[in-house]
Write a protein that holds these residues in place. Sequence first.
Motif, PDB file in Angstrom:
ATOM      1  N   SER A 178     -20.304  24.701 -51.674  1.00 45.59           N
ATOM      2  CA  SER A 178     -21.055  25.905 -51.991  1.00 45.59           C
ATOM      3  C   SER A 178     -20.756  27.031 -51.008  1.00 45.59           C
ATOM      4  CB  SER A 178     -22.559  25.602 -51.981  1.00 45.59           C
ATOM      5  OG  SER A 178     -23.303  26.805 -52.100  1.00 45.59           O
ATOM      6  N   GLU A 179     -20.630  28.236 -51.533  1.00 46.50           N
ATOM      7  CA  GLU A 179     -20.483  29.442 -50.716  1.00 46.50           C
ATOM      8  C   GLU A 179     -21.780  30.253 -50.740  1.00 46.50           C
ATOM      9  OE1 GLU A 179     -18.025  30.910 -48.804  1.00 46.50           O
ATOM     10  OE2 GLU A 179     -17.003  28.968 -48.803  1.00 46.50           O
ATOM     11  N   ASP A 180     -22.894  29.545 -50.810  1.00 40.06           N
ATOM     12  CA  ASP A 180     -24.212  30.166 -50.875  1.00 40.06           C
ATOM     13  C   ASP A 180     -24.476  31.001 -49.621  1.00 40.06           C
ATOM     14  OD1 ASP A 180     -26.926  30.784 -51.045  1.00 40.06           O
ATOM     15  OD2 ASP A 180     -27.438  28.852 -51.941  1.00 40.06           O
ATOM     16  N   TRP A 181     -24.950  32.234 -49.801  1.00 39.78           N
ATOM     17  CA  TRP A 181     -25.219  33.129 -48.673  1.00 39.78           C
ATOM     18  C   TRP A 181     -26.326  32.602 -47.777  1.00 39.78           C
ATOM     19  CZ3 TRP A 181     -22.155  36.599 -46.810  1.00 39.78           C
ATOM     20  CH2 TRP A 181     -21.249  37.259 -47.649  1.00 39.78           C
ATOM     21  N   ASP A 182     -27.211  31.771 -48.320  1.00 37.77           N
ATOM     22  CA  ASP A 182     -28.341  31.281 -47.538  1.00 37.77           C
ATOM     23  C   ASP A 182     -27.948  30.195 -46.539  1.00 37.77           C
ATOM     24  OD1 ASP A 182     -30.079  32.995 -48.829  1.00 37.77           O
ATOM     25  OD2 ASP A 182     -30.593  31.537 -50.382  1.00 37.77           O
ATOM     26  N   LYS A 183     -26.731  29.700 -46.626  1.00 39.32           N
ATOM     27  CA  LYS A 183     -26.294  28.657 -45.699  1.00 39.32           C
ATOM     28  C   LYS A 183     -26.177  29.225 -44.278  1.00 39.32           C
ATOM     29  CE  LYS A 183     -23.877  25.159 -48.405  1.00 39.32           C
ATOM     30  NZ  LYS A 183     -22.649  24.348 -48.466  1.00 39.32           N
ATOM     31  N   PRO A 184     -26.640  28.476 -43.278  1.00 36.95           N
ATOM     32  CA  PRO A 184     -26.518  28.952 -41.893  1.00 36.95           C
ATOM     33  C   PRO A 184     -25.085  28.805 -41.389  1.00 36.95           C
ATOM     34  CG  PRO A 184     -27.417  26.742 -41.923  1.00 36.95           C
ATOM     35  CD  PRO A 184     -27.299  27.171 -43.374  1.00 36.95           C
ATOM     36  N   TYR A 185     -24.853  29.294 -40.196  1.00 37.40           N
ATOM     37  CA  TYR A 185     -23.530  29.135 -39.592  1.00 37.40           C
ATOM     38  C   TYR A 185     -23.678  28.707 -38.138  1.00 37.40           C
ATOM     39  CZ  TYR A 185     -24.066  33.686 -37.225  1.00 37.40           C
ATOM     40  OH  TYR A 185     -24.498  34.714 -36.437  1.00 37.40           O
ATOM     41  N   PHE A 186     -22.612  28.166 -37.586  1.00 34.23           N
ATOM     42  CA  PHE A 186     -22.543  27.762 -36.181  1.00 34.23           C
ATOM     43  C   PHE A 186     -21.339  28.450 -35.553  1.00 34.23           C
ATOM     44  CE2 PHE A 186     -20.004  25.124 -33.324  1.00 34.23           C
ATOM     45  CZ  PHE A 186     -20.895  24.878 -32.283  1.00 34.23           C
ATOM     46  N   THR A 187     -21.494  28.878 -34.318  1.00 31.00           N
ATOM     47  CA  THR A 187     -20.342  29.412 -33.602  1.00 31.00           C
ATOM     48  C   THR A 187     -20.474  29.126 -32.117  1.00 31.00           C
ATOM     49  OG1 THR A 187     -18.969  31.391 -33.230  1.00 31.00           O
ATOM     50  CG2 THR A 187     -21.345  31.698 -33.252  1.00 31.00           C
ATOM     51  N   ALA A 188     -19.349  28.924 -31.463  1.00 34.09           N
ATOM     52  CA  ALA A 188     -19.286  28.709 -30.014  1.00 34.09           C
ATOM     53  C   ALA A 188     -17.918  29.203 -29.543  1.00 34.09           C
ATOM     54  CB  ALA A 188     -19.497  27.240 -29.663  1.00 34.09           C
TER      55      ALA A 188
END
Length: 255
Positions: free
Chosen positions: A89-99
Amino acid sequence: MGLDVYAGTLSRYVSRDWKTVVQQFAADTGQPLTLAIRDDATGEVQYVSPEELVATDDEKKRNRRDIEGWRDAIIEQLGQAENGLETWSEDWDKPYFTAKPDWSGIGAFLVHLAEMVYGESYDRDRDGAVDYFDNSLVQRLIEDEDVYWTIPRGVTMWLPLNGRVIFQAPFLGENTNIGSTVVLREELQEINDRSWRANDAQFAHWFSNFAEDPRPSSAGESHLTTEQRAQHCFAVLWRACDFADEHTVPILFDY
């Protein structure tokens, strides 16, 4: 330019609707941040705020449509549907992680791999230097066709696909080396089993305590050792895999 690890939807990524570690630090502390964007075609440099790079609502819709078409073509070409994968899914509501392991972290990680593969030691007296990619041991690893790990092979994106998949495909106008998140997880597990044999608590320690200072003004002031940089990079990638597994999203390098 530095290097960040991003895990999340590709639609959000290409729309720049996310913040790097440095951007998060600036936002949290109220410090102004200006980005230097270089036009590869003209060589001109434009200075903008991170907010100016975020796509408009119309651009976001178009980006999502384009990414979903790209995703569906990849799944079809690789025969992933036959292996039980319908889509992610490319749902906009999905969170993201970055480091941010940065290039120094990736380079130190490659030093660790090279030492493990060849049984040779990197000159630890050079811990203050971060030009690991110029080191002969790292160059040997990168050029060694028998090395199968994805990062030395130039993979910069891992998709939530089934099985051990490695291929090349165009992404954002460039041919990109791509693997599956399954491959990355298995590689990290093997590397840990063959060297550190650390546990989740140690991974968490590496992630929290061996990160570079996110302040833009701190560039070049690191006191971390090569081993600590390698361990932090490993912990970032491990956590990215955890996040990708939980949310069924890609992982990629942003630089």
